[in-house]
Design a protein around this motif. Structure first.
Motif, PDB file in Angstrom:
ATOM      1  N   PHE A 138     -28.613  35.690  40.446  1.00  0.00           N
ATOM      2  CA  PHE A 138     -28.586  36.653  41.542  1.00  0.00           C
ATOM      3  C   PHE A 138     -27.451  36.340  42.511  1.00  0.00           C
ATOM      4  CE2 PHE A 138     -29.806  37.710  45.906  1.00  0.00           C
ATOM      5  CZ  PHE A 138     -29.922  39.086  45.800  1.00  0.00           C
ATOM      6  N   VAL A 139     -27.319  35.078  42.916  1.00  0.00           N
ATOM      7  CA  VAL A 139     -26.274  34.693  43.864  1.00  0.00           C
ATOM      8  C   VAL A 139     -24.898  34.940  43.247  1.00  0.00           C
ATOM      9  CG1 VAL A 139     -25.250  32.749  45.129  1.00  0.00           C
ATOM     10  CG2 VAL A 139     -27.730  33.122  45.179  1.00  0.00           C
ATOM     11  N   ARG A 140     -24.734  34.666  41.975  1.00  0.00           N
ATOM     12  CA  ARG A 140     -23.468  34.949  41.285  1.00  0.00           C
ATOM     13  C   ARG A 140     -23.122  36.437  41.418  1.00  0.00           C
ATOM     14  NH1 ARG A 140     -24.659  32.733  36.762  1.00  0.00           N
ATOM     15  NH2 ARG A 140     -23.548  30.790  37.132  1.00  0.00           N
ATOM     16  N   GLN A 141     -24.110  37.264  41.181  1.00  0.00           N
ATOM     17  CA  GLN A 141     -23.923  38.715  41.281  1.00  0.00           C
ATOM     18  C   GLN A 141     -23.548  39.117  42.715  1.00  0.00           C
ATOM     19  OE1 GLN A 141     -27.435  40.936  40.121  1.00  0.00           O
ATOM     20  NE2 GLN A 141     -26.897  42.556  41.556  1.00  0.00           N
ATOM     21  N   ILE A 142     -24.214  38.544  43.699  1.00  0.00           N
ATOM     22  CA  ILE A 142     -23.931  38.860  45.107  1.00  0.00           C
ATOM     23  C   ILE A 142     -22.526  38.411  45.482  1.00  0.00           C
ATOM     24  CG2 ILE A 142     -24.548  38.264  47.502  1.00  0.00           C
ATOM     25  CD1 ILE A 142     -26.419  40.354  46.197  1.00  0.00           C
ATOM     26  N   LEU A 143     -22.109  37.242  45.036  1.00  0.00           N
ATOM     27  CA  LEU A 143     -20.768  36.750  45.356  1.00  0.00           C
ATOM     28  C   LEU A 143     -19.696  37.645  44.743  1.00  0.00           C
ATOM     29  CD1 LEU A 143     -21.306  32.906  44.959  1.00  0.00           C
ATOM     30  CD2 LEU A 143     -21.247  34.242  47.083  1.00  0.00           C
ATOM     31  N   GLU A 144     -19.923  38.081  43.528  1.00  0.00           N
ATOM     32  CA  GLU A 144     -18.963  38.988  42.887  1.00  0.00           C
ATOM     33  C   GLU A 144     -18.910  40.320  43.634  1.00  0.00           C
ATOM     34  OE1 GLU A 144     -20.435  38.930  38.875  1.00  0.00           O
ATOM     35  OE2 GLU A 144     -19.356  37.069  38.410  1.00  0.00           O
ATOM     36  N   TRP A 145     -20.060  40.805  44.068  1.00  0.00           N
ATOM     37  CA  TRP A 145     -20.112  42.043  44.843  1.00  0.00           C
ATOM     38  C   TRP A 145     -19.374  41.875  46.166  1.00  0.00           C
ATOM     39  CZ3 TRP A 145     -23.176  42.659  49.419  1.00  0.00           C
ATOM     40  CH2 TRP A 145     -23.178  43.955  49.931  1.00  0.00           C
ATOM     41  N   LEU A 146     -19.615  40.753  46.868  1.00  0.00           N
ATOM     42  CA  LEU A 146     -18.938  40.507  48.137  1.00  0.00           C
ATOM     43  C   LEU A 146     -17.433  40.345  47.966  1.00  0.00           C
ATOM     44  CD1 LEU A 146     -21.383  38.143  50.034  1.00  0.00           C
ATOM     45  CD2 LEU A 146     -20.575  40.386  50.798  1.00  0.00           C
ATOM     46  N   GLU A 147     -17.034  39.753  46.870  1.00  0.00           N
ATOM     47  CA  GLU A 147     -15.603  39.601  46.605  1.00  0.00           C
ATOM     48  C   GLU A 147     -14.930  40.978  46.590  1.00  0.00           C
ATOM     49  OE1 GLU A 147     -12.687  37.281  43.441  1.00  0.00           O
ATOM     50  OE2 GLU A 147     -14.803  37.526  42.974  1.00  0.00           O
ATOM     51  N   ARG A 148     -15.588  41.927  45.958  1.00  0.00           N
ATOM     52  CA  ARG A 148     -15.048  43.299  45.915  1.00  0.00           C
ATOM     53  C   ARG A 148     -15.212  43.992  47.264  1.00  0.00           C
ATOM     54  NH1 ARG A 148     -18.093  43.033  41.301  1.00  0.00           N
ATOM     55  NH2 ARG A 148     -19.710  44.342  42.221  1.00  0.00           N
ATOM     56  N   GLU A 149     -16.404  43.907  47.816  1.00  0.00           N
ATOM     57  CA  GLU A 149     -16.745  44.634  49.042  1.00  0.00           C
ATOM     58  C   GLU A 149     -15.942  44.133  50.245  1.00  0.00           C
ATOM     59  OE1 GLU A 149     -18.945  47.696  50.840  1.00  0.00           O
ATOM     60  OE2 GLU A 149     -18.823  47.189  48.724  1.00  0.00           O
ATOM     61  N   ALA A 150     -15.867  42.820  50.397  1.00  0.00           N
ATOM     62  CA  ALA A 150     -15.173  42.222  51.543  1.00  0.00           C
ATOM     63  C   ALA A 150     -13.688  42.034  51.265  1.00  0.00           C
ATOM     64  CB  ALA A 150     -15.811  40.884  51.898  1.00  0.00           C
ATOM     65  N   GLN A 151     -13.292  42.280  50.037  1.00  0.00           N
ATOM     66  CA  GLN A 151     -11.900  42.062  49.611  1.00  0.00           C
ATOM     67  C   GLN A 151     -11.453  40.659  50.021  1.00  0.00           C
ATOM     68  OE1 GLN A 151      -9.560  45.353  51.050  1.00  0.00           O
ATOM     69  NE2 GLN A 151     -10.837  46.829  50.002  1.00  0.00           N
ATOM     70  N   CYS A 152     -12.254  39.710  49.586  1.00  0.00           N
ATOM     71  CA  CYS A 152     -12.072  38.316  49.952  1.00  0.00           C
ATOM     72  C   CYS A 152     -12.000  37.483  48.678  1.00  0.00           C
ATOM     73  CB  CYS A 152     -13.268  37.893  50.793  1.00  0.00           C
ATOM     74  SG  CYS A 152     -13.218  36.201  51.319  1.00  0.00           S
ATOM     75  N   PRO A 153     -11.188  36.436  48.671  1.00  0.00           N
ATOM     76  CA  PRO A 153     -11.122  35.590  47.471  1.00  0.00           C
ATOM     77  C   PRO A 153     -12.478  34.977  47.122  1.00  0.00           C
ATOM     78  CG  PRO A 153      -9.374  35.014  49.027  1.00  0.00           C
ATOM     79  CD  PRO A 153     -10.288  35.974  49.730  1.00  0.00           C
ATOM     80  N   GLY A 154     -12.831  35.029  45.862  1.00  0.00           N
ATOM     81  CA  GLY A 154     -14.075  34.435  45.383  1.00  0.00           C
ATOM     82  C   GLY A 154     -13.862  32.984  45.034  1.00  0.00           C
TER      83      GLY A 154
END
Length: 128
Positions: free
Chosen positions: A25-41
């Motif tokens: 779940f956290v992996r999925q959220i981090l990938e989503w935030l990377e796209r959403e926040a346009q921030c390096p993962g």
């Protein structure tokens, strides 16, 4: 998501610090935030958020509460971040997805910590 951040997730799962479903779940959220926040993962930008979310969800899964880790000062500091766009929406989305996918309800106190980590993520992402 970069390898250093993925390694953090692998260690949490391998060492039994978080259940496999929580890690996924956290992996999925981090990938989503990377796209959403346009921030390096990567570890620098998302490492603290990843650890906090892993541990918070694991605490909820085990029926533990925050205890003395939370104070009204945390809430005050989190409240100042409402000026940053999308933070409240992102935190709400993460809480809703945790409930839907994991059947885990993050308490309101955890949302304060989540907002602090999301705020740090956004601010780090704005650095030159």
């Amino acid at each position: 998501m970069e390898q250093d951040l993925e390694q953090r997730l692998v260690i949490f799962e391998r060492e039994g610090l978080a259940a496999p479903a929580i890690v996924a779940f956290v992996r999925q959220i981090l990938e989503w935030l990377e796209r959403e926040a346009q921030c390096p993962g990567d570890e620098e930008h998302m490492g603290p958020l990843a650890s906090h979310l892993l541990l918070a969800l694991e605490r909820v899964r085990r029926g533990e509460d925050l205890g003395s880790a939370w104070s009204p000062l945390v809430h005050e500091e989190a409240s100042t971040l409402t000026v940053l766009p999308h933070l409240q929406d992102w935190a709400g989305q993460i809480r809703a997805q945790a409930l839907q996918q994991l059947d885990l309800r993050l308490p309101a106190e955890e949302e304060d910590f989540l907002l602090l980590h999301l705020g740090a993520l956004v601010l780090r992402g704005q650095e030159p």
